[in-house]
Structures are given as structure tokens and as C-alpha cells.
Design an enzyme around this catalytic site. Sequence first.
Site, PDB file in Angstrom:
ATOM      1  N   HIS A 120       0.859  -1.181   0.000  1.00  0.00           N
ATOM      2  CA  HIS A 120       0.000   0.000   0.000  1.00  0.00           C
ATOM      3  C   HIS A 120       0.896   1.232   0.000  1.00  0.00           C
ATOM      4  CE1 HIS A 120      -2.777   3.006   1.744  1.00  0.00           C
ATOM      5  NE2 HIS A 120      -3.782   2.188   1.453  1.00  0.00           N
ATOM      6  N   GLN A 201      -4.484  -5.229   6.899  1.00  0.00           N
ATOM      7  CA  GLN A 201      -5.411  -6.204   6.319  1.00  0.00           C
ATOM      8  C   GLN A 201      -5.358  -7.554   7.028  1.00  0.00           C
ATOM      9  OE1 GLN A 201      -7.638  -5.534   3.865  1.00  0.00           O
ATOM     10  NE2 GLN A 201      -6.933  -3.409   3.817  1.00  0.00           N
ATOM     11  N   CYS A 362      -4.816   2.321  -3.737  1.00  0.00           N
ATOM     12  CA  CYS A 362      -3.583   2.873  -3.142  1.00  0.00           C
ATOM     13  C   CYS A 362      -2.394   1.941  -3.365  1.00  0.00           C
ATOM     14  CB  CYS A 362      -3.771   3.162  -1.660  1.00  0.00           C
ATOM     15  SG  CYS A 362      -4.980   4.440  -1.325  1.00  0.00           S
TER      16      CYS A 362
END
Length: 404
Positions: A120, A201, A362
Site C-alpha cells: 500500500h 489487512q 492505493c
Amino acid sequence: MKSPASLRADFPLLNTQFEHAPLVYLDSGATSQKPSCVIEAISRYYSEQNANVHRGIHTLSELATTAYEATRNQLAKYLSVSSSEIVWTKGATEAINLIAYGLRDTIDSSDTIVISALEHHANIVPWQQLCQKTGAKLIVLPVNELGILEIDNAYQIIEQAQPTVLALSHASNALGNIQPIESLIQFSKQFNTITIIDGAQGFLHLQPNLKELDCDFYVLSAHKALGPTGLGALYGKYEALCALPVYQTGGEMIDSVSFEHTTFAAPPAKFEAGTPNISAVIAFKSALEYLESLNHTQIRAYELELFNYLVKSLRAIDGIKIYGDLINNIGTVSFNYKNEHPYDIAHLLDQNGIAVRSGHHCTQPLMAHLNVSGTVRVSLAFYNNHQDIDLFISALKTAISLLD
């Protein structure tokens, strides 16, 4: 103990009806839904405990402080670490920036920082900025044409680079790939590498045991794990936290102040300047307790079964291309349909009550490597069910018929 199918009732927003269609929420990678116990905890704090923490001896302040620190203890227990190693931040992004900022005086042009191509932006740009400031070299572990880490190549690169910092996501936000962080952390230890894991995540799905994982730092965001927005946590081994300089200055993080000199408190207070997000911290304890009440093995198996059902259903549609690791995955599917723009598909899905994310997520460098402008992303959680997937597939087929 509740079955996975019965847990959905604990999440009030999932019962929402949008115009003529029920809400099908398939965007948990962006933010998870919140169970009633978390929503009620926020309300209870403001209606029964509202006071600042660590600042008063009156009853309300003491109640708020006790509840606030109880969450730190709860998270430490959940991660199998010490509460003195948990720092509250605004989110995983701020936590990574805190670490990168703290290393600015110990990194120089002789050092290398290794990340992966799956990261990310929040786990790219802080290291990029640190390299620009210090002259250090940023090295990227490559992925193949589907976006899966080339593990043998990764070992060779790490062995050759002997990096000062290895910063990897536990799981990819764009593709859902679970990274082989355990072996990469252990392999890097021979080079005294500082290991940093972005758990934004992975935290909800993988229930990390940080004592076993043995990374130096691990970051997470509460809102991606049933908790409130605006809150994250940084885990750091205590000696690693002590070695970092202060990130922000102000109230609460000091030991003593005069006009000539200031000394700072020990971690974690050292990194918690000013009034924190008290209600969010207190409510996050309810989220953690909710997670602890679940049978993690059962929940993980249920999520994987849903994921496989989703993949199978998508593969039955001609023209769909799926990216990422479909074996080691947290339950996220990233796909495109022929040459259609992912935004158009997501917009048509939304008209049928289906909430998915479209775009580059992203992860612009990853999308460039995959030679796409973006993807449609479906990210599952244990509160989803087969009907959600069936409604999504039906709406997707309708969208495709309009686009073809």
C-alpha cells in the site's frame, strides 16, 4: 458459541435496504462493519464516562483512564505481547510514519530498505521519503504477472542487500495475498534487519501471535477489525520503542519540562502526545472481546469457503480475469472484465445495492506492474454469506449485459 451464519445479526448496518435493493457489503478491506457492542460502547462512554484520561483524580477521569488502559491490556493479550509495547496512533499509516521518522537519524547512504511490490502507498511513501532524506537505497521484492511474490527471488535479494529495514504487508490490500512473512522475518534476522509488518489487512483475518512472529514492529488499524475509525496501534519490541525518538511533543508524553530542558516519558506514553481518541480506544476493547469470543479456526474456514465460492462463481463468467494468490488469501478478490473500466462496473453494481471498491486501491505501482489502471475489488469478512455472493454475481451479470 455462535455459528458464523448467526453472527450477521450482530451488525446492524447489514440489515439496511437501499431503495429497492438490500445492502450487500463487500468492501471490508476498506473498513469493516461494526457490531452493536462497539457502537454501544461509544455511546456509553459519552453518556456515562466522558472525561479526559490520565489527567484527573476525579471519579469520571479515573473511570475513563481505567477503561482506556484496559483496551491496551486487551490488545496486548490478543497479540501475545506486553501492554508497554502497544502505542495508540490514528491508524496504521501514522504508525508506519512514526517508525520511519524515528529511523531518520540512524539510516544513511550505506543502508538499504526492502519492501515488496504489493505494498500500500502507506508502506511505500514513508520509506521513499526516508531514502530521499538519508541517501539510503529502496529495493522492491518483485511479483509475477498475477501479482504473487517471487519468493525464491525475494530470498536472494534479501541475502544480497542485507537490508537495514524490511517492511512488508501481512496481506495485500489490493489482492488479498497472504505474504510469507514468518520465513522472511526469520531469514532476515541473520542480517540484524529491523522487521516491520503492516497488519492493516491481516489483523482481522489471521489473528497474529507476535511473540511467535518475532517481528520488531507490527501496525494495525482498528476500523478494519470491527473497531472505530481514527484509531490504530503500533506494536514495537520494548527495546525498539525505547530506541526511537519522540514523534510528536506536547502534553502527557513528558516526564518533566522547564524552559531550559525537557525529558520524556518511557514508552508507550512517549509516543502519545495530547488528548487521544478516548472513545475509540475504549470501544475497540468491545471489538477485541467480540473477536476473542469467536472460534477463530471455524471463522477462518468459513471465510475461505466463501472466498472459494466467490472465485468459482466469478470464473464461470466468460471475460473475467482474477489477479493475486487464490490459495493463500484473506478473502479478497481483485478482478477485471475484458477491457471495461472497473469504475463503470462498480457504479452499476452500486445501483443494485452492491458495495465494492474500484480503482488502484492505493497500490499504483502494483497496478502498473499488472498493466491495468485498476481493478474491481471484493473483500469478504465472516459476516458475509452465500446470498451476498449470489446477489453480487447476479448484479455483475446485469452490469456486464449493459456494458457489452
